[in-house]
Design an enzyme around this catalytic site. Structure first.
Site, short mmCIF file in Angstrom:
data_model
loop_
_atom_site.label_atom_id
_atom_site.label_comp_id
_atom_site.label_asym_id
_atom_site.label_seq_id
_atom_site.Cartn_x
_atom_site.Cartn_y
_atom_site.Cartn_z
N CYS A 146 -2.64 2.35 -0.32
CA CYS A 146 -2.46 1.42 1.15
C CYS A 146 -1.05 0.96 1.23
O CYS A 146 -0.65 0.68 2.40
CB CYS A 146 -3.80 0.21 1.24
SG CYS A 146 -3.09 -1.17 0.14
N CYS B 238 -4.54 -1.11 -5.58
CA CYS B 238 -5.02 -2.36 -5.36
C CYS B 238 -6.29 -2.41 -6.05
O CYS B 238 -7.16 -1.73 -6.26
CB CYS B 238 -5.69 -2.52 -3.81
SG CYS B 238 -4.35 -2.72 -2.69
N CYS C 210 -8.38 -2.58 0.07
CA CYS C 210 -7.54 -1.34 0.09
C CYS C 210 -8.25 -0.32 1.18
O CYS C 210 -7.31 0.08 2.14
CB CYS C 210 -7.50 -0.59 -1.18
SG CYS C 210 -6.12 0.57 -1.53
N GLY D 89 -15.34 -29.54 -10.78
CA GLY D 89 -14.84 -29.18 -12.07
C GLY D 89 -15.48 -29.57 -13.26
O GLY D 89 -15.30 -29.16 -14.16
N CYS E 268 1.05 -0.89 -3.73
CA CYS E 268 -0.30 -0.07 -3.78
C CYS E 268 0.18 1.58 -3.41
O CYS E 268 0.54 1.69 -2.60
CB CYS E 268 -1.55 -0.57 -3.01
SG CYS E 268 -2.97 0.46 -3.12
#
Lengths: 276, 256, 227
Positions: free
Chosen positions: A240, A262, A268, A29, A237
């Site tokens: 899909c 997607c 997808c 970080g 979606c």
């Protein structure tokens, strides 16, 4: 392959970047400054990510590049071609087949594995930037864990919108220490930041590299009474039928027609293949 | 009784020039001390050294911390000093824009210090903010407005609320009423007096306005060329000044 | 209660060639509980100066000024402040307040400073103002706009709000009409009766003779004036 050194950058530069990456992994970080090079593409097109990828690629790697989840957009295509030409590495659009994935603004839906590396392109690495313009001051704030200001931003969101309206680049705290900008991924992706793969973040213009080792603890900042909520469009979606993936909204005509599909094109397509 | 703040032989130099030197005093809980002097007398330098904004070149500034008693804030680590700065200490700047975040709402400004000491409940932070805005006479319906939409006097009151929300014990004020209309000053002075009285605050107020210290300060320190030339009870120093400079200062005040 | 012992004071005017003006020497004075002593002497003899020295408003060059068990001549500022808060009251001739603060709050402040609750303090302040015939419609206004007599009465109300064991009164009945003068004299007598030690300056001789047990001529403490 005679025109370029492997992966475009010279070996000294790659060593310098690798040192920054190692330091970043050692202090999850923490933003490590590095001497960002001029790349043959404009800033904002992923120069940070490209330099990090160049430093970690080996001739045996298979590279995948996505932009907003898609493999077929200009940015993704150019970077993929760049490494095909300068490193000669194999490329793929399949998340599962890639060993190095460079991404802009998304984490793939498919969970990543311990033998994979994901490289994020970062425009602004400093999560405190828009609250405190002075870099001297923000570095001090990180050093002293003086993070009250970060919550001021979330407070302002709630007071103005009734909820934390930050939808992307949602700030996270790493291992209870550094507050980090996860790059402009949607907050939907935040829970995935605790993963098996190594995550590297490169900001070219800002000359910063930071990193998350596998399974690092990543907590999205929030309030007790306004807890963090990953969100997505409340649809499935249109291609899909997935109900769990992150969706893009497409406007289909001038009459306000729209569809949701997607954002992760490989995910997808794989689902459609598997179904068919 | 332990002093809240114990200053010993404090000195700050700018190269060969004296910022302030040989400053020593004790401040007890509930006491309000004024520091007066003309521009360049070192009073702001002194205040900044006391508040940890400037490192002094010599001397000690001991503060009676809640956990460990008297600690020298000069040799204290930066994180500890910052922690004091957002808990037990408050600093009211002359210009509200130096002490406020102008692009953050009034509520966010007041809440920041709470969030800095790990307040993580939005509802609680907001009710504290509303409470404090009320205490400085800013109505609750202005909580989501930015300070840029406030008048000078309101900004200054907001700055005070932002500083006092964590219940500090020592408040540093740099010309808190400077730059405000006289009528607004009066209201602010009364507000400060009430807060000091009700919260039992100790305060150090730097100003060149003798009328302000007469109304706010119990004690007075007069500075000239970086040196303290006279100290004492405020009304005594103003009514029976001993040092030539103080006599000049007092006699130079325009009568209304 | 108040004991002034061999006290002296000079004024040094640094901006006028360092001129030293001796204004008091060998001043001694004792006031017991429940006693009222008047300071007398010609104008400029140092009545107000002595009173201000007892209050700690003027510095004392030498000697002791005991109020209760505090030596004002030596005390640190915070000790004087504590003394003024709970022991030593002072009604000056001039009202000095933060502009725009309502009269009721001005009078209640000494009570708030000594820990009386807001409600109670205001109730007591209201009672005093009523007794001193300040019309209720003025209580919400700042006394800075009042007439001289009204300001004087507000000042008295403020000075008598807290039951100080020692009181200094500088011309408390000046500029008052007979009715209010009688009210103020009544209040002083009550203070005496509860045991307050009082030092006063009165040009109003009738008032002085009415309430003071004895007089001290400060002329004998004035260098150059004393015989």
């Amino acid at each position: 392959m005679t025109e370029y050194n492997f992966a475009y950058l010279d070996e000294q530069t790659k060593r310098m970047i690798r040192r920054a990456i190692l330091k970043g992994l050692a202090i999850p970080g923490y933003q490590v400054p590095f001497a960002s090079r001029e790349m043959p593409m404009p800033y904002g097109w992923g120069t940070g990510g490209v330099q990090v990828s160049a430093a970690v690629l080996t001739p045996d790697d298979t590279l995948k590049v996505i932009d907003q989840g898609a493999d077929d957009t200009t940015n993704a295509v150019s970077i993929r071609r760049f490494f095909q030409r300068t490193a000669g590495v194999a490329v793929t659009e399949k998340t599962t087949e890639a060993s190095v994935i460079q991404t802009r603004h998304r984490i793939p839906e498919q969970a990543l594995r311990a033998d994979q590396i994901i490289v994020y392109q970062v425009p602004i690495p400093e999560p405190l930037r828009f609250l405190e313009p002075s870099e001297v001051e923000t570095r001090k704030m990180h050093a002293l864990e003086d993070y009250g200001l970060m919550h001021v931003k979330l407070y302002e969101d709630i007071s103005q919108h009734g909820a934390i309206a930050t939808a992307y680049a949602y700030p996270v705290k790493i291992e209870g220490r550094y507050v980090m900008d996860p790059s402009p991924i949607p907050k939907f992706d935040n829970p995935k930041l605790e993963m098996a793969a190594i995550q590297l973040f490169g900001a070219g213009r800002e000359q910063r590299i930071y990193a998350l080792p596998p399974y690092t603890k990543v907590v999205s900042l929030d309030f007790d009474d306004y807890p963090f909520q990953p969100s997505k469009a409340d649809h499935c979606c249109a291609i899909c039928g997935s109900t769990t993936s992150y969706l893009d909204e497409l406007i289909t005509d001038d009459a306000g027609g729209r569809m949701f599909i997607c954002s992760d094109t490989d995910y997808c397509a794989t689902r459609v293949e598997d179904a068919g | 009784m332990t002093p809240l703040l114990q200053v010993e032989n404090l000195a700050k130099f700018y190269g060969a020039r004296i910022g302030c030197t040989d400053v020593s005093f004790d401040l007890y809980p509930g006491e309000v001390m004024g520091i007066v002097g003309e521009s360049g007398s070192g009073k702001s330098t002194l205040l900044n050294c006391l508040a940890g904004h400037l490192p002094p070149d010599r001397g000690a500034v001991r503060f009676d911390t809640r956990t460990d008693g008297l600690r020298d804030t000069v040799t204290m680590s930066e994180p500890e000093r910052r922690m004091l700065g957002r808990t037990d200490w408050a600093f009211v700047h002359q210009h509200a824009r130096d002490g406020l975040r102008m692009n953050v709402s009034a509520g966010g400004n007041v809440g920041e210090r709470l969030m800095a000491v790990n307040a993580r409940h939005y509802g609680d932070i907001r009710s504290s903010a509303i409470d404090w805005l009320g205490r400085v006479e800013i109505t609750a319906d202005r909580i989501d407005d930015r300070p840029t939409a406030f008048s000078g006097g309101m900004q200054q009151r907001l700055q005070i609320a932002r500083n006092l929300v964590t219940g500090p014990r020592l408040v540093f004020m740099d010309e808190p009423t400077g730059g405000l209309d006289v009528s607004v000053q009066a209201r602010l002075l009364d507000l400060l007096r009430g807060l000091v009285r009700d919260m039992g605050l100790s305060a150090i107020i730097v100003t060149h306005d003798l009328a302000v210290v007469r109304l706010l300060a119990d004690r007075l320190m007069v500075m000239k060329d970086g040196h303290v030339v006279e100290t004492g009870l405020t009304d005594q120093v103003l009514d029976d000044p001993q040092h030539g400079y103080t006599q000049l200062l007092v006699s130079s005040v325009l009568q209304v | 209660m108040i004991s002034v012992e061999n006290v002296s004071k000079n004024f040094v005017l640094h901006n006028q060639g360092g001129t030293t003006i001796p204004v008091m020497a060998g001043a001694s004075l004792h006031v017991a509980k429940g006693e009222c002593v008047a300071l007398v002497g010609a104008s400029g003899a140092g009545k107000s100066t002595l009173m201000r020295m007892i209050y700690g408003n003027y510095l004392t060059a030498a000697g002791r000024i005991m109020v209760g068990d505090v030596d004002v001549a030596q005390a640190a500022p915070r000790e004087v402040i504590a003394l003024r808060r709970r022991t030593l009251g002072y009604v000056s001739q001039f009202l000095r307040v933060v502009p725009r603060v309502p009269t009721l709050d001005v009078v209640a402040e000494p009570l708030l400073l000594t820990g009386t609750g807001q409600e109670q303090a205001r109730a007591q302040a209201a009672e005093l103002l009523a007794r001193l015939n300040i019309p209720e419609r003025l209580w919400g206004l700042s006394p800075t706009t009042f007439s001289g007599g009204e300001q004087q009465r507000v000042n008295i109300a403020r000075g008598f709000a807290f039951a100080y064991p020692a009181l200094l009164l500088d011309e408390p009945t000046a500029s008052l009409d007979p009715t209010n003068r009688a009210v103020v004299l009544g209040m002083i007598k009550e203070a005496k009766a509860r045991g307050a030690a009082i030092i006063g300056i009165f040009h109003d001789h009738a008032a002085r003779d009415d309430i003071c047990d004895r007089q001290v001529d400060v002329t004998r403490f004035t260098p150059g004036l004393a015989a």
